[in-house]
Design a protein around this motif. Structure first.
Motif, PDB file in Angstrom:
ATOM      1  N   CYS A  20       0.854  -1.189   0.000  1.00 52.35           N
ATOM      2  CA  CYS A  20       0.000   0.000   0.000  1.00 52.35           C
ATOM      3  C   CYS A  20       0.888   1.236   0.000  1.00 52.35           C
ATOM      4  N   GLN A  23       0.386   3.383   3.061  1.00 47.92           N
ATOM      5  CA  GLN A  23       1.019   2.824   4.258  1.00 47.92           C
ATOM      6  C   GLN A  23       2.499   3.181   4.283  1.00 47.92           C
ATOM      7  N   TRP A 185      -9.446   2.098   0.055  1.00 47.87           N
ATOM      8  CA  TRP A 185      -9.854   1.057   1.004  1.00 47.87           C
ATOM      9  C   TRP A 185     -10.000  -0.287   0.310  1.00 47.87           C
ATOM     10  N   CYS A 189      -7.017  -3.669   4.395  1.00 43.71           N
ATOM     11  CA  CYS A 189      -6.883  -2.601   5.401  1.00 43.71           C
ATOM     12  C   CYS A 189      -7.181  -3.112   6.808  1.00 43.71           C
ATOM     13  N   CYS A 192      -4.100  -4.160   8.692  1.00 37.35           N
ATOM     14  CA  CYS A 192      -3.001  -3.198   8.758  1.00 37.35           C
ATOM     15  C   CYS A 192      -2.930  -2.562  10.145  1.00 37.35           C
ATOM     16  N   LYS A 195      -4.401   1.158  10.525  1.00 34.86           N
ATOM     17  CA  LYS A 195      -5.755   1.501  10.085  1.00 34.86           C
ATOM     18  C   LYS A 195      -6.405   2.578  10.957  1.00 34.86           C
ATOM     19  N   PRO A 200      -8.985   4.273   6.829  1.00 32.17           N
ATOM     20  CA  PRO A 200      -9.246   3.988   5.413  1.00 32.17           C
ATOM     21  C   PRO A 200     -10.701   4.140   4.987  1.00 32.17           C
TER      22      PRO A 200
END
Length: 221
Positions: A20, A23, A185, A189, A192, A195, A200
Protein backbone atom coordinates in the motif's frame (compact mmCIF):
# COMPACT_ATOMS: atom_id res chain seq x y z
CA UNK A 1 22.13 8.15 -11.55
CA UNK A 2 23.64 7.79 -8.08
CA UNK A 3 22.02 8.95 -4.85
CA UNK A 4 23.72 10.64 -1.91
CA UNK A 5 23.72 8.77 1.39
CA UNK A 6 21.52 11.45 2.99
CA UNK A 7 18.82 10.55 0.44
CA UNK A 8 18.88 6.80 1.01
CA UNK A 9 15.57 5.05 1.71
CA UNK A 10 15.06 1.86 3.72
CA UNK A 11 15.13 -1.35 1.70
CA UNK A 12 12.34 -2.81 3.84
CA UNK A 13 10.08 0.02 2.67
CA UNK A 14 9.56 -1.69 -0.68
CA UNK A 15 7.30 -4.28 0.92
CA UNK A 16 5.17 -1.52 2.47
CA UNK A 17 5.10 0.33 -0.86
CA UNK A 18 4.00 -2.77 -2.79
CA UNK A 19 1.33 -3.58 -0.19
CA UNK A 20 0.00 0.00 0.00
CA UNK A 21 1.63 3.23 -1.14
CA UNK A 22 -0.22 5.18 1.53
CA UNK A 23 1.02 2.82 4.26
CA UNK A 24 4.60 3.35 3.06
CA UNK A 25 4.19 7.14 3.08
CA UNK A 26 2.66 7.18 6.57
CA UNK A 27 5.59 5.14 7.92
CA UNK A 28 8.54 6.52 5.97
CA UNK A 29 7.49 10.11 5.27
CA UNK A 30 5.15 11.01 8.15
CA UNK A 31 6.96 8.75 10.67
CA UNK A 32 3.70 7.17 11.85
CA UNK A 33 3.74 3.69 13.36
CA UNK A 34 1.51 1.39 15.37
CA UNK A 35 1.91 -2.19 16.49
CA UNK A 36 -0.46 -5.10 16.12
CA UNK A 37 -0.05 -8.84 16.63
CA UNK A 38 1.40 -9.28 13.11
CA UNK A 39 4.12 -6.65 13.54
CA UNK A 40 5.07 -7.92 17.02
CA UNK A 41 5.41 -11.54 15.86
CA UNK A 42 7.53 -10.39 12.92
CA UNK A 43 9.75 -8.27 15.17
CA UNK A 44 10.34 -11.15 17.61
CA UNK A 45 11.26 -13.44 14.74
CA UNK A 46 13.81 -10.99 13.38
CA UNK A 47 15.37 -10.45 16.82
CA UNK A 48 16.22 -14.14 16.92
CA UNK A 49 17.89 -13.94 13.52
CA UNK A 50 19.61 -10.54 13.81
CA UNK A 51 22.81 -11.14 15.73
CA UNK A 52 25.62 -9.36 13.87
CA UNK A 53 28.23 -11.01 16.10
CA UNK A 54 27.07 -14.53 15.24
CA UNK A 55 28.97 -15.97 12.31
CA UNK A 56 28.96 -19.63 11.37
CA UNK A 57 31.01 -21.89 9.17
CA UNK A 58 29.48 -25.11 7.91
CA UNK A 59 31.86 -27.09 5.72
CA UNK A 60 32.12 -24.97 2.54
CA UNK A 61 29.57 -22.35 3.61
CA UNK A 62 29.96 -19.15 5.65
CA UNK A 63 26.87 -17.60 7.29
CA UNK A 64 26.56 -13.96 8.38
CA UNK A 65 23.58 -12.30 10.08
CA UNK A 66 22.27 -8.72 10.07
CA UNK A 67 24.67 -7.78 7.28
CA UNK A 68 24.42 -4.03 6.46
CA UNK A 69 23.90 -3.44 2.74
CA UNK A 70 23.34 -0.40 0.53
CA UNK A 71 23.16 0.74 -3.08
CA UNK A 72 24.09 4.10 -4.57
CA UNK A 73 22.24 3.25 -7.77
CA UNK A 74 18.96 2.48 -5.97
CA UNK A 75 19.51 4.98 -3.15
CA UNK A 76 18.73 2.50 -0.37
CA UNK A 77 20.20 0.94 2.74
CA UNK A 78 19.22 -1.78 5.18
CA UNK A 79 20.18 -5.17 6.56
CA UNK A 80 20.00 -8.71 5.23
CA UNK A 81 18.67 -11.17 7.80
CA UNK A 82 21.08 -13.87 6.65
CA UNK A 83 23.64 -14.04 3.84
CA UNK A 84 25.20 -17.37 2.98
CA UNK A 85 28.53 -17.51 1.15
CA UNK A 86 28.87 -20.84 -0.66
CA UNK A 87 32.34 -21.91 -1.76
CA UNK A 88 32.48 -22.43 -5.50
CA UNK A 89 34.79 -22.33 -8.52
CA UNK A 90 33.40 -19.07 -9.90
CA UNK A 91 32.53 -16.39 -7.35
CA UNK A 92 33.90 -13.53 -5.25
CA UNK A 93 36.86 -13.38 -2.90
CA UNK A 94 36.20 -12.73 0.79
CA UNK A 95 38.74 -11.03 3.01
CA UNK A 96 40.41 -13.52 5.34
CA UNK A 97 39.06 -16.59 3.53
CA UNK A 98 40.57 -18.80 0.86
CA UNK A 99 38.77 -19.60 -2.36
CA UNK A 100 35.79 -18.04 -4.11
CA UNK A 101 32.22 -17.76 -2.89
CA UNK A 102 28.73 -17.43 -4.32
CA UNK A 103 26.33 -15.10 -2.47
CA UNK A 104 22.89 -16.30 -1.35
CA UNK A 105 20.65 -13.93 0.71
CA UNK A 106 17.90 -15.31 2.97
CA UNK A 107 15.04 -13.13 4.25
CA UNK A 108 12.98 -14.32 7.24
CA UNK A 109 9.23 -13.73 7.32
CA UNK A 110 6.47 -14.69 9.72
CA UNK A 111 3.42 -16.55 8.45
CA UNK A 112 3.38 -18.39 5.15
CA UNK A 113 4.19 -17.60 1.50
CA UNK A 114 2.10 -14.78 0.00
CA UNK A 115 0.37 -14.62 -3.35
CA UNK A 116 1.55 -11.02 -3.73
CA UNK A 117 5.17 -10.08 -4.47
CA UNK A 118 6.17 -7.73 -1.62
CA UNK A 119 8.49 -10.27 0.06
CA UNK A 120 10.04 -11.29 -3.25
CA UNK A 121 10.72 -7.65 -4.18
CA UNK A 122 12.44 -7.01 -0.83
CA UNK A 123 14.67 -10.04 -1.35
CA UNK A 124 15.48 -8.92 -4.90
CA UNK A 125 16.41 -5.44 -3.60
CA UNK A 126 18.79 -7.01 -1.09
CA UNK A 127 20.33 -9.13 -3.85
CA UNK A 128 20.87 -6.02 -6.00
CA UNK A 129 22.62 -4.28 -3.11
CA UNK A 130 24.89 -7.29 -2.63
CA UNK A 131 25.65 -7.33 -6.37
CA UNK A 132 26.74 -3.70 -6.26
CA UNK A 133 28.79 -4.12 -3.07
CA UNK A 134 30.63 -7.28 -4.17
CA UNK A 135 30.75 -6.56 -7.94
CA UNK A 136 29.09 -9.85 -8.76
CA UNK A 137 25.78 -11.34 -9.88
CA UNK A 138 23.33 -12.86 -7.39
CA UNK A 139 21.17 -15.33 -9.29
CA UNK A 140 18.90 -16.45 -6.47
CA UNK A 141 18.01 -16.17 -2.79
CA UNK A 142 15.40 -17.56 -0.43
CA UNK A 143 12.46 -16.56 1.76
CA UNK A 144 12.09 -18.49 5.02
CA UNK A 145 8.56 -18.48 6.48
CA UNK A 146 7.97 -19.04 10.19
CA UNK A 147 4.65 -20.83 9.80
CA UNK A 148 5.77 -23.42 7.26
CA UNK A 149 9.38 -23.57 8.55
CA UNK A 150 10.50 -23.92 4.94
CA UNK A 151 12.57 -21.98 2.46
CA UNK A 152 11.13 -20.75 -0.80
CA UNK A 153 13.94 -20.30 -3.33
CA UNK A 154 13.50 -17.21 -5.52
CA UNK A 155 15.23 -16.60 -8.86
CA UNK A 156 16.48 -13.00 -9.14
CA UNK A 157 15.32 -12.30 -12.69
CA UNK A 158 15.77 -9.22 -14.87
CA UNK A 159 12.02 -8.64 -14.60
CA UNK A 160 12.32 -8.48 -10.80
CA UNK A 161 15.31 -6.13 -11.04
CA UNK A 162 13.32 -3.77 -13.31
CA UNK A 163 10.37 -3.76 -10.89
CA UNK A 164 12.65 -2.93 -7.97
CA UNK A 165 14.33 -0.06 -9.85
CA UNK A 166 10.99 1.43 -10.94
CA UNK A 167 9.46 1.17 -7.46
CA UNK A 168 12.40 2.82 -5.73
CA UNK A 169 12.39 5.60 -8.32
CA UNK A 170 8.72 6.23 -7.53
CA UNK A 171 9.41 6.07 -3.79
CA UNK A 172 12.19 8.67 -4.11
CA UNK A 173 9.82 10.95 -6.03
CA UNK A 174 7.17 10.67 -3.30
CA UNK A 175 9.78 11.23 -0.60
CA UNK A 176 11.21 14.34 -2.25
CA UNK A 177 7.71 15.81 -2.57
CA UNK A 178 6.66 14.67 0.94
CA UNK A 179 3.63 13.21 -0.83
CA UNK A 180 1.21 10.86 0.95
CA UNK A 181 -1.17 9.21 -1.55
CA UNK A 182 -4.90 9.14 -0.88
CA UNK A 183 -6.33 6.04 0.71
CA UNK A 184 -7.86 3.25 -1.35
CA UNK A 185 -9.85 1.06 1.00
CA UNK A 186 -9.77 -2.70 0.56
CA UNK A 187 -10.22 -5.77 2.74
CA UNK A 188 -6.46 -5.79 3.35
CA UNK A 189 -6.88 -2.60 5.40
CA UNK A 190 -8.44 -4.65 8.22
CA UNK A 191 -5.12 -6.37 8.93
CA UNK A 192 -3.00 -3.20 8.76
CA UNK A 193 -1.55 -1.89 12.04
CA UNK A 194 -2.03 1.69 10.79
CA UNK A 195 -5.75 1.50 10.09
CA UNK A 196 -6.62 3.68 13.12
CA UNK A 197 -4.14 6.31 11.91
CA UNK A 198 -4.98 5.99 8.22
CA UNK A 199 -8.77 5.72 8.79
CA UNK A 200 -9.25 3.99 5.41
CA UNK A 201 -13.04 3.90 5.49
CA UNK A 202 -13.19 7.70 5.56
CA UNK A 203 -11.72 7.59 2.09
CA UNK A 204 -14.95 6.00 0.89
CA UNK A 205 -17.09 8.85 2.21
CA UNK A 206 -18.54 11.13 -0.46
CA UNK A 207 -17.95 14.88 -0.44
CA UNK A 208 -20.50 17.34 0.97
CA UNK A 209 -21.19 18.61 -2.56
CA UNK A 210 -21.88 15.10 -3.86
CA UNK A 211 -24.04 14.37 -0.81
CA UNK A 212 -26.16 17.50 -1.37
CA UNK A 213 -26.56 16.71 -5.07
CA UNK A 214 -27.66 13.21 -4.15
CA UNK A 215 -30.23 14.58 -1.67
CA UNK A 216 -31.62 17.05 -4.23
CA UNK A 217 -31.97 14.31 -6.82
CA UNK A 218 -33.87 12.15 -4.32
CA UNK A 219 -36.22 15.05 -3.52
CA UNK A 220 -36.93 15.61 -7.20
CA UNK A 221 -37.91 11.99 -7.58
Amino acid sequence: MEYKEDDYLMISGIQHFKFCRRQWALIHIEQQWAENVHTIVGELMHKKVHDPYLKEKRKDMLITRALPVSSRMLGVRGECDVVEFHKCEDGVKLYGHRGLYQIFPVEYKKGKPKISEEDILQLAAQAMCLEEMFSTVVTEGALFYGETRRREVVAITEELRCQVKEMFQEMHQYYERCYTPKVKWSKRCNGCSLKDICLPKLGKAISVKDYMNQVLLEEEV
